[in-house]
Design a protein around this motif. Structure first.
Motif, PDB file in Angstrom:
ATOM      1  N   TYR A  36       8.198  17.904  12.265  1.00 22.93           N
ATOM      2  CA  TYR A  36       8.553  17.344  13.564  1.00 22.93           C
ATOM      3  C   TYR A  36       7.814  16.023  13.799  1.00 22.93           C
ATOM      4  N   THR A  37       6.544  15.986  13.445  1.00 28.80           N
ATOM      5  CA  THR A  37       5.742  14.774  13.632  1.00 28.80           C
ATOM      6  C   THR A  37       6.284  13.630  12.787  1.00 28.80           C
ATOM      7  N   ASN A  38       6.613  13.913  11.530  1.00 28.82           N
ATOM      8  CA  ASN A  38       7.145  12.868  10.658  1.00 28.82           C
ATOM      9  C   ASN A  38       8.517  12.380  11.135  1.00 28.82           C
ATOM     10  N   ALA A  41       7.931  10.159  14.131  1.00 24.75           N
ATOM     11  CA  ALA A  41       7.415   8.857  13.704  1.00 24.75           C
ATOM     12  C   ALA A  41       8.549   7.988  13.145  1.00 24.75           C
ATOM     13  N   ALA A  42       9.445   8.581  12.391  1.00 26.54           N
ATOM     14  CA  ALA A  42      10.577   7.830  11.842  1.00 26.54           C
ATOM     15  C   ALA A  42      11.492   7.325  12.958  1.00 26.54           C
ATOM     16  N   VAL A  43      11.714   8.143  13.960  1.00 28.61           N
ATOM     17  CA  VAL A  43      12.543   7.730  15.098  1.00 28.61           C
ATOM     18  C   VAL A  43      11.883   6.578  15.846  1.00 28.61           C
ATOM     19  N   LEU A  44      10.572   6.635  16.016  1.00 27.57           N
ATOM     20  CA  LEU A  44       9.866   5.550  16.702  1.00 27.57           C
ATOM     21  C   LEU A  44       9.937   4.251  15.901  1.00 27.57           C
ATOM     22  N   CYS A  49      12.546  -1.169  15.290  1.00 28.09           N
ATOM     23  CA  CYS A  49      13.426  -2.068  14.539  1.00 28.09           C
ATOM     24  C   CYS A  49      14.636  -2.469  15.381  1.00 28.09           C
ATOM     25  N   VAL A  50      15.225  -1.520  16.061  1.00 33.42           N
ATOM     26  CA  VAL A  50      16.381  -1.797  16.906  1.00 33.42           C
ATOM     27  C   VAL A  50      15.994  -2.726  18.054  1.00 33.42           C
TER      28      VAL A  50
END
Length: 100
Positions: A36-38, A41-44, A49-50
């Motif tokens: 969940y943490t990883n 972090a990827a979503v953030l 970037c967006v």
């Protein structure tokens, strides 16, 4: 004592409870927390970037708008100059006609 359908329903219920309990244990484990943490972090990172891309597009749009406004102002000035030039020509023609 129990019919086949009742035993089947009890078995399905017991399987659901067992599966649910195992699922809760699995979802609350340390490994799951790392996943969940990883993912978070990827979503953030993707959000960052967006947002950078959106900011660049917005800056470009502002530049385009400013340049378009300048072009329109220059055209309006040129049109005003042409109208004034036409008025002077018309006034000169009227003076020539009066002199005749």
């Amino acid at each position: 004592m129990f019919s086949d359908s009742a035993l089947k329903k009890i078995g399905i219920f017991a399987g659901g409870v067992l599966f649910g309990t195992a699922g809760v244990k699995l979802l609350t484990s340390k490994d799951a927390k790392r996943v969940y943490t990883n993912c978070t972090a990827a979503v953030l990172r993707a959000k960052e970037c967006v947002m950078e891309t959106a900011e660049a597009v917005q800056e470009n749009a502002e530049d385009i708008l400013a340049e378009a406004q300048l072009i329109n102002e220059k055209r309006a000035e040129e049109a005003a100059m042409q109208v004034q030039g036409g008025l002077f020509e018309d006034a000169g023609e009227e003076e020539q006609e009066e002199e005749k």
